[in-house]
Scaffold this active site. Sequence first.
Site, PDB file in Angstrom:
ATOM      1  N   ASP A  54      -0.176   5.161   0.655  1.00  0.00           N
ATOM      2  CA  ASP A  54      -0.895   6.750   1.635  1.00  0.00           C
ATOM      3  C   ASP A  54      -1.210   5.507   2.706  1.00  0.00           C
ATOM      4  O   ASP A  54      -1.685   4.317   3.513  1.00  0.00           O
ATOM      5  CB  ASP A  54      -1.979   6.581   1.306  1.00  0.00           C
ATOM      6  N   ASP A  91      -1.692  -0.230   5.754  1.00  0.00           N
ATOM      7  CA  ASP A  91      -1.942   0.387   7.080  1.00  0.00           C
ATOM      8  C   ASP A  91      -3.279   0.852   7.724  1.00  0.00           C
ATOM      9  O   ASP A  91      -4.268   0.508   8.618  1.00  0.00           O
ATOM     10  CB  ASP A  91      -1.335   1.992   6.858  1.00  0.00           C
ATOM     11  N   ASP A 135       0.734  -0.989   0.009  1.00  0.00           N
ATOM     12  CA  ASP A 135      -0.075   0.102  -0.091  1.00  0.00           C
ATOM     13  C   ASP A 135       0.828   1.057  -0.325  1.00  0.00           C
ATOM     14  O   ASP A 135       2.085   1.242   0.284  1.00  0.00           O
ATOM     15  CB  ASP A 135      -0.908  -0.292   0.970  1.00  0.00           C
TER      16      ASP A 135
HETATM   17 MG   LIG Z   1      -3.087   2.897   3.714  1.00  0.00          MG
END
Ligand SMILES: [Mg+2]
Length: 272
Positions: free
Chosen positions: A15, A224, A13
């Site tokens: 961001d 995240d 991922d």
């Molecule tokens: Mg993310």
Amino acid sequence: MALADRFDGFLLDLDGVVWIGREPVPGSAEALRALREEGKGIVFVTNNPGKPPAAYAERLRELGVEVAPEQVVTAGMVAARLAGDAADGGSALVIGAPALKEMVAATGATLLEGEAAWEADAVVVSGHRGFDYEELLAAKRALDAGAAFVATSRDPTMPYPGGELPGTGSVLAAVETATGRRAEIAGKPERHLFEMAIESLRGSFVRHERTKEPRNLKLAMVGDRVSSDIAGGHAAGLETILVLSGTTSREDAETADPAPDHVVDSLGDLLA
Ligand SMILES: [Mg+2]
């Protein structure tokens, strides 16, 4: 043994993992370079459709990480493909950033706006700063008339320095509330984006004539957010690694459902 040693390749991922807004997560660039040097397969997967893959590749290059555009899969690409198939040469209303509009137009769909969009064959929704009532109204009219309905994700927020921003899920909630319809999701945690990313990763191993049979590669999803990265990775049959550098706190990680296979503070800890 470092956690990274257990895997042949990673879906990563962006961001909250590699950067937060314009700011790189400390240690992420070094970690990515090290993974590359160790010959790990890498494909970046993001629900953020704000830019074309080449722009994300360029930003990674600015961090000193050599990445080809083919190594980036965005929910925007997947949403454009789904909407293009649904519109089938017809028209589309795109609520989203200019990059997303360009990707949908590239499928051959005619983009409509305002009242003309009430007759669109497909509606694509993604969070953007220009979202307004006129877009909501056009989406409602088109969807009430039976248009296909695609969204890039249900992520409620986007990590950002100084505080989260409202994400696609917030905008999508307005459209779904107004219409009573439920969008097909292109991005994580749904299967479409994972299928595209895993195919790309296996393909890179074939191209580089690495010894392992692509089907037997051991892959991990690193992200995240539990509801998109961990849930989607788990459903796609990957091992999952939750990093705490983005939207999930250590407290929330302890009660996460599904539980990630591994939890680390940040990307750099994959190599520690
Ligand atoms: Mg993310």
